[in-house]
Design a protein around this motif. Structure first.
Motif, PDB file in Angstrom:
ATOM      1  N   SER A   1      31.666  30.474  35.085  1.00 31.66           N
ATOM      2  CA  SER A   1      32.681  30.911  36.040  1.00 31.66           C
ATOM      3  C   SER A   1      32.381  30.399  37.440  1.00 31.66           C
ATOM      4  N   THR A   2      31.108  30.422  37.811  1.00 32.85           N
ATOM      5  CA  THR A   2      30.704  29.919  39.127  1.00 32.85           C
ATOM      6  C   THR A   2      31.041  28.448  39.268  1.00 32.85           C
TER       7      THR A   2
ATOM      8  N   ASP B   1      24.934  41.545  42.641  1.00 29.59           N
ATOM      9  CA  ASP B   1      25.776  40.539  42.008  1.00 29.59           C
ATOM     10  C   ASP B   1      25.740  40.660  40.488  1.00 29.59           C
TER      11      ASP B   1
ATOM     12  N   PRO C   1      32.166  34.263  42.263  1.00 28.55           N
ATOM     13  CA  PRO C   1      31.914  33.349  43.383  1.00 28.55           C
ATOM     14  C   PRO C   1      33.221  32.709  43.835  1.00 28.55           C
ATOM     15  N   HIS C   2      33.922  33.376  44.720  1.00 27.86           N
ATOM     16  CA  HIS C   2      35.257  32.941  45.126  1.00 27.86           C
ATOM     17  C   HIS C   2      35.448  33.292  46.590  1.00 27.86           C
TER      18      HIS C   2
ATOM     19  N   LEU D   1      33.753  27.012  41.931  1.00 29.70           N
ATOM     20  CA  LEU D   1      33.325  26.091  42.981  1.00 29.70           C
ATOM     21  C   LEU D   1      34.115  24.786  42.933  1.00 29.70           C
TER      22      LEU D   1
ATOM     23  N   ALA E   1      28.795  33.927  33.571  1.00 30.85           N
ATOM     24  CA  ALA E   1      28.855  33.917  35.038  1.00 30.85           C
ATOM     25  C   ALA E   1      28.591  32.520  35.582  1.00 30.85           C
ATOM     26  N   ALA E   2      27.642  31.786  34.967  1.00 31.29           N
ATOM     27  CA  ALA E   2      27.349  30.426  35.422  1.00 31.29           C
ATOM     28  C   ALA E   2      28.552  29.515  35.226  1.00 31.29           C
TER      29      ALA E   2
END
Length: 360
Positions: A147-148, A109, A48-49, A152, A144-145
């Motif tokens: 990293s998100t 995703d 998510p970037h 953000l 992943a969470a």
């Protein structure tokens, strides 16, 4: 019946993996311990970037090390198959047999683990890899969470503030004192531009301006702290590098930003758009980076005399007829040649400031 080492890792330890690098390194080592003839592996995961679409970690058995590749998003992205092709082409050079498992249910995703060996996988080995894919889904979802959240926060708050929030700083406090070269850059005539130009074109102009100045700051080791309207506040911290090196980096960043703006002006002129004039000021001093606001709405903000001085100094760019101005404190530390412009009073600051401008 003894549980394979790879599955034990996924059940008991994988949830604590800090990133994809550590996850893939540990999992590959466990699979090798379970007897799989691996020569390489890859983990592909959505990112998510605003610029990066996917991250790809690539592991080699002969070195035990992981390198990272990036799949770019937006106009830089050559196609949706790019991340898969990166992993497939890289693994294709390491061995003859391979198996790929998508353990995100086929979603675009989702994550994908890919493995390659020096011989085709047996049916038992293939089944183990499928089990690994199923057990890896939960820890990778958590990874992943995390990293998100990190992406953000970094995108909207900046690297320094994001690190503070992730560390749990959620209360007002006096903050930290940072010794740094401060850069303040500001567009001129932005009010007139916004009143005479379509809103979408104004936003495009702002984005183009921020791309040039912030991109240059980051390229030379600086950090953008704030976007303030059409202005940018950035720092080049002094610590790992000395004051002279920080000053040199700031001047190089300013030169790169000016070159980028020169090119942008040419493009805008060809489009019939008005030019974007700007000013940049550099100062060296201590600033306080504090968590301030109300009890339930906080913001990391730079305050202190150094911040006040650099913003006021930028206000002299137009009356003195120079795009870049530097303070006496900055001039005392830099080894780059400067032109003295005398001492000048700054609004709200008692003592006059010695002002200089770069020779080029």
């Amino acid at each position: 019946m003894r549980l394979p080492s790879a599955l034990s890792f996924l059940i008991d330890e994988a949830i604590d993996a800090p990133d994809g690098d550590a996850f893939l390194t540990s999992l590959a080592a466990r699979l090798a311990a379970d007897g799989l003839p691996l020569t390489g592996g890859a983990l592909t995961q959505a990112a998510p970037h605003p610029v990066i679409e996917r991250r790809i970690w690539l592991w080699r058995a002969d070195t035990g090390r992981v390198i990272e590749a990036l799949g770019l998003a937006g106009p830089l992205d050559p196609g949706p198959a790019q991340p898969t092709n990166i992993a497939r082409n890289w693994l294709g050079n390491l061995g003859a047999g391979s198996v790929q498992e998508d353990f995100a249910g086929g979603r675009s995703d989702g994550a994908m683990l890919s493995w390659v060996a020096d011989r085709p996988f047996s049916e038992t080995e293939t089944e183990l890899l499928r089990e690994v894919a199923r057990f890896a889904a939960a820890p990778l979802a958590l990874l992943a969470a995390r990293s998100t959240l990190s992406a953000l926060l970094t995108t909207y708050l900046g690297r320094r503030s994001a690190a503070q929030v992730l560390a749990g700083r959620m209360r007002r406090d006096p903050g930290e004192t940072i010794r740094a070269v401060l850069l303040f850059a500001d567009l001129r005539g932005f009010t007139e531009l916004s009143e005479t130009t379509d809103g979408k074109d104004v936003i495009a102009a702002l984005d183009a301006w921020f791309d040039r100045v912030a991109g240059a700051v980051h390229a030379f080791g600086g950090e953008v702290l704030k976007f303030i309207g059409d202005g940018v506040l950035a720092i080049f911290p002094i610590g790992e590098r000395d004051a002279a090196a920080a000053c040199d980096a700031a001047l190089r960043a300013v030169a790169a930003a000016r070159a980028g703006m020169d090119h942008l002006q040419t493009v805008r002129a060809a489009q019939g758009a008005p030019p974007l004039s700007f000013g940049v000021a550099l100062h060296l001093g201590n600033m306080l980076w504090g968590n301030i606001g109300t009890a339930d709405r906080l913001d990391f903000t730079a305050i202190g005399p150094a911040v006040n001085l650099v913003s006021r100094l930028e206000g002299l760019c137009r009356p003195l007829g120079h795009t870049v101005l530097v303070s006496g404190a900055f001039a005392a530390e830099t080894k780059q040649p400067l032109i003295p412009l005398g001492e000048h009073g700054l609004r709200g600051i008692a003592a006059p400031c010695a002002v200089f401008t770069p020779q080029s």
